[in-house]
Design a protein around this motif. Structure first.
Motif, PDB file in Angstrom:
ATOM      1  N   SER A  56       0.842  -1.187   0.000  1.00 55.58           N
ATOM      2  CA  SER A  56       0.000   0.000   0.000  1.00 55.58           C
ATOM      3  C   SER A  56       0.876   1.235   0.000  1.00 55.58           C
ATOM      4  O   SER A  56       1.888   1.294   0.707  1.00 55.58           O
ATOM      5  N   VAL A  57       0.467   2.218  -0.778  1.00 59.23           N
ATOM      6  CA  VAL A  57       1.252   3.440  -0.908  1.00 59.23           C
ATOM      7  C   VAL A  57       0.306   4.602  -1.155  1.00 59.23           C
ATOM      8  O   VAL A  57      -0.810   4.408  -1.655  1.00 59.23           O
ATOM      9  N   ARG A  58       0.759   5.774  -0.812  1.00 54.78           N
ATOM     10  CA  ARG A  58      -0.025   6.993  -1.060  1.00 54.78           C
ATOM     11  C   ARG A  58       0.098   7.413  -2.518  1.00 54.78           C
ATOM     12  O   ARG A  58       1.079   7.091  -3.198  1.00 54.78           O
ATOM     13  N   THR A  59      -0.873   8.143  -2.973  1.00 55.59           N
ATOM     14  CA  THR A  59      -0.827   8.714  -4.316  1.00 55.59           C
ATOM     15  C   THR A  59       0.475   9.496  -4.494  1.00 55.59           C
ATOM     16  O   THR A  59       0.857  10.270  -3.616  1.00 55.59           O
ATOM     17  N   GLY A  60       1.118   9.255  -5.624  1.00 57.06           N
ATOM     18  CA  GLY A  60       2.388   9.904  -5.890  1.00 57.06           C
ATOM     19  C   GLY A  60       3.591   9.126  -5.418  1.00 57.06           C
ATOM     20  O   GLY A  60       4.734   9.482  -5.733  1.00 57.06           O
ATOM     21  N   GLY A  61       3.359   8.067  -4.677  1.00 52.39           N
ATOM     22  CA  GLY A  61       4.452   7.259  -4.167  1.00 52.39           C
ATOM     23  C   GLY A  61       4.980   6.284  -5.188  1.00 52.39           C
ATOM     24  O   GLY A  61       4.567   6.274  -6.353  1.00 52.39           O
ATOM     25  N   SER A  62       5.908   5.446  -4.733  1.00 46.02           N
ATOM     26  CA  SER A  62       6.574   4.492  -5.625  1.00 46.02           C
ATOM     27  C   SER A  62       6.588   3.102  -5.008  1.00 46.02           C
ATOM     28  O   SER A  62       6.604   2.951  -3.783  1.00 46.02           O
ATOM     29  N   LEU A  63       6.591   2.125  -5.872  1.00 47.35           N
ATOM     30  CA  LEU A  63       6.799   0.732  -5.482  1.00 47.35           C
ATOM     31  C   LEU A  63       7.629   0.064  -6.564  1.00 47.35           C
ATOM     32  O   LEU A  63       7.593   0.475  -7.731  1.00 47.35           O
TER      33      LEU A  63
ATOM     34  N   SER B  61       3.058 -10.877 -31.513  1.00 49.40           N
ATOM     35  CA  SER B  61       2.849 -10.039 -30.336  1.00 49.40           C
ATOM     36  C   SER B  61       3.110 -10.911 -29.114  1.00 49.40           C
ATOM     37  O   SER B  61       3.413 -12.098 -29.240  1.00 49.40           O
ATOM     38  N   TYR B  62       2.960 -10.334 -27.944  1.00 44.59           N
ATOM     39  CA  TYR B  62       3.250 -11.086 -26.724  1.00 44.59           C
ATOM     40  C   TYR B  62       2.121 -12.056 -26.433  1.00 44.59           C
ATOM     41  O   TYR B  62       0.950 -11.680 -26.419  1.00 44.59           O
ATOM     42  N   VAL B  63       2.481 -13.313 -26.170  1.00 40.66           N
ATOM     43  CA  VAL B  63       1.511 -14.336 -25.828  1.00 40.66           C
ATOM     44  C   VAL B  63       1.812 -14.817 -24.412  1.00 40.66           C
ATOM     45  O   VAL B  63       2.866 -15.423 -24.184  1.00 40.66           O
ATOM     46  N   PRO B  64       0.927 -14.526 -23.456  1.00 41.66           N
ATOM     47  CA  PRO B  64       1.171 -14.982 -22.092  1.00 41.66           C
ATOM     48  C   PRO B  64       0.984 -16.486 -21.969  1.00 41.66           C
ATOM     49  O   PRO B  64       0.072 -17.044 -22.589  1.00 41.66           O
ATOM     50  N   VAL B  65       1.833 -17.132 -21.192  1.00 43.55           N
ATOM     51  CA  VAL B  65       1.762 -18.588 -21.061  1.00 43.55           C
ATOM     52  C   VAL B  65       1.605 -18.988 -19.590  1.00 43.55           C
ATOM     53  O   VAL B  65       0.628 -19.604 -19.215  1.00 43.55           O
ATOM     54  N   TYR B  66       2.577 -18.655 -18.765  1.00 38.77           N
ATOM     55  CA  TYR B  66       2.542 -19.056 -17.359  1.00 38.77           C
ATOM     56  C   TYR B  66       2.324 -17.836 -16.477  1.00 38.77           C
ATOM     57  O   TYR B  66       2.864 -16.767 -16.739  1.00 38.77           O
ATOM     58  N   TRP B  67       1.566 -18.051 -15.380  1.00 41.79           N
ATOM     59  CA  TRP B  67       1.201 -16.945 -14.505  1.00 41.79           C
ATOM     60  C   TRP B  67       1.733 -17.138 -13.096  1.00 41.79           C
ATOM     61  O   TRP B  67       1.716 -18.245 -12.565  1.00 41.79           O
ATOM     62  N   GLY B  68       2.135 -16.023 -12.481  1.00 42.21           N
ATOM     63  CA  GLY B  68       2.452 -16.032 -11.067  1.00 42.21           C
ATOM     64  C   GLY B  68       1.178 -15.876 -10.260  1.00 42.21           C
ATOM     65  O   GLY B  68       0.076 -15.769 -10.807  1.00 42.21           O
ATOM     66  N   GLN B  69       1.330 -15.855  -8.941  1.00 47.01           N
ATOM     67  CA  GLN B  69       0.180 -15.798  -8.050  1.00 47.01           C
ATOM     68  C   GLN B  69      -0.407 -14.403  -7.934  1.00 47.01           C
ATOM     69  O   GLN B  69      -1.568 -14.246  -7.565  1.00 47.01           O
ATOM     70  N   GLY B  70       0.388 -13.413  -8.227  1.00 47.70           N
ATOM     71  CA  GLY B  70      -0.090 -12.036  -8.132  1.00 47.70           C
ATOM     72  C   GLY B  70       0.308 -11.369  -6.836  1.00 47.70           C
ATOM     73  O   GLY B  70       0.513 -12.035  -5.811  1.00 47.70           O
ATOM     74  N   THR B  71       0.421 -10.062  -6.893  1.00 44.70           N
ATOM     75  CA  THR B  71       0.738  -9.271  -5.708  1.00 44.70           C
ATOM     76  C   THR B  71      -0.126  -8.008  -5.735  1.00 44.70           C
ATOM     77  O   THR B  71      -0.271  -7.371  -6.779  1.00 44.70           O
ATOM     78  N   GLN B  72      -0.702  -7.690  -4.603  1.00 41.51           N
ATOM     79  CA  GLN B  72      -1.641  -6.573  -4.525  1.00 41.51           C
ATOM     80  C   GLN B  72      -0.891  -5.250  -4.418  1.00 41.51           C
ATOM     81  O   GLN B  72       0.034  -5.099  -3.616  1.00 41.51           O
ATOM     82  N   VAL B  73      -1.329  -4.294  -5.223  1.00 38.25           N
ATOM     83  CA  VAL B  73      -0.849  -2.913  -5.122  1.00 38.25           C
ATOM     84  C   VAL B  73      -2.059  -2.034  -4.857  1.00 38.25           C
ATOM     85  O   VAL B  73      -3.032  -2.058  -5.614  1.00 38.25           O
ATOM     86  N   THR B  74      -2.007  -1.288  -3.775  1.00 37.85           N
ATOM     87  CA  THR B  74      -3.104  -0.405  -3.403  1.00 37.85           C
ATOM     88  C   THR B  74      -2.574   1.009  -3.274  1.00 37.85           C
ATOM     89  O   THR B  74      -1.628   1.261  -2.513  1.00 37.85           O
ATOM     90  N   VAL B  75      -3.172   1.918  -4.018  1.00 34.53           N
ATOM     91  CA  VAL B  75      -2.762   3.324  -3.992  1.00 34.53           C
ATOM     92  C   VAL B  75      -3.935   4.143  -3.471  1.00 34.53           C
ATOM     93  O   VAL B  75      -5.038   4.082  -4.020  1.00 34.53           O
ATOM     94  N   SER B  76      -3.686   4.885  -2.424  1.00 37.94           N
ATOM     95  CA  SER B  76      -4.763   5.663  -1.827  1.00 37.94           C
ATOM     96  C   SER B  76      -4.281   7.076  -1.535  1.00 37.94           C
ATOM     97  O   SER B  76      -3.085   7.328  -1.399  1.00 37.94           O
ATOM     98  N   SER B  77      -5.237   7.969  -1.419  1.00 39.25           N
ATOM     99  CA  SER B  77      -4.883   9.368  -1.149  1.00 39.25           C
ATOM    100  C   SER B  77      -4.793   9.618   0.342  1.00 39.25           C
ATOM    101  O   SER B  77      -5.175   8.808   1.156  1.00 39.25           O
TER     102      SER B  77
END
Length: 120
Positions: free
Chosen positions: A11-18, A104-120
């Protein structure tokens, strides 16, 4: 066995970086590439950025150009997504994908995912 392990979400504030990282299996086939995708609540999954194994071909979606940078470290089998000037609309689950460039790019294998939350 293909391995994809994402890290760096949070989680990060608006304007932040990850910085997201994806450690992947060694890519040995022609045209191999890694991509970052995201799925925001109520929206379709979209490609954010992709990069070929040799780094010569890459793509960044217009909505993040100038803010996000994809890069790779082949010695560490790692692809990173540096996300700056984050906006609320960047909130999503981000997925690392191992795929292949054909016309073009063809997706094949997927990771589990990671949540990114940006809030003010």
């Amino acid at each position: 066995e293909v391995q994809l392990a994402e890290s760096g979400g949070g989680s990060v504030r608006t304007g932040g970086s990850l910085r997201l990282s994806c450690v992947h299996s060694e890519l040995t086939y022609d045209g191999s590439a890694i991509g970052w995708f995201r799925r925001a609540p109520g929206k379709e999954r979209e490609a954010v950025a992709t990069i070929s194994n040799d780094g010569t071909t890459n793509y960044v979606v217009d909505s993040v150009k100038g803010r996000f940078t994809i890069s790779r470290d082949n010695a560490k089998n790692t692809v990173s997504l540096q996300m700056n000037s984050l906006k609320a609309e960047d909130t999503a689950v981000y997925y690392c994908n191992q795929g292949i460039y054909i016309s073009s790019y063809v997706p094949v294998y997927w990771g589990q995912g990671t949540q990114v939350t940006v809030s003010s």
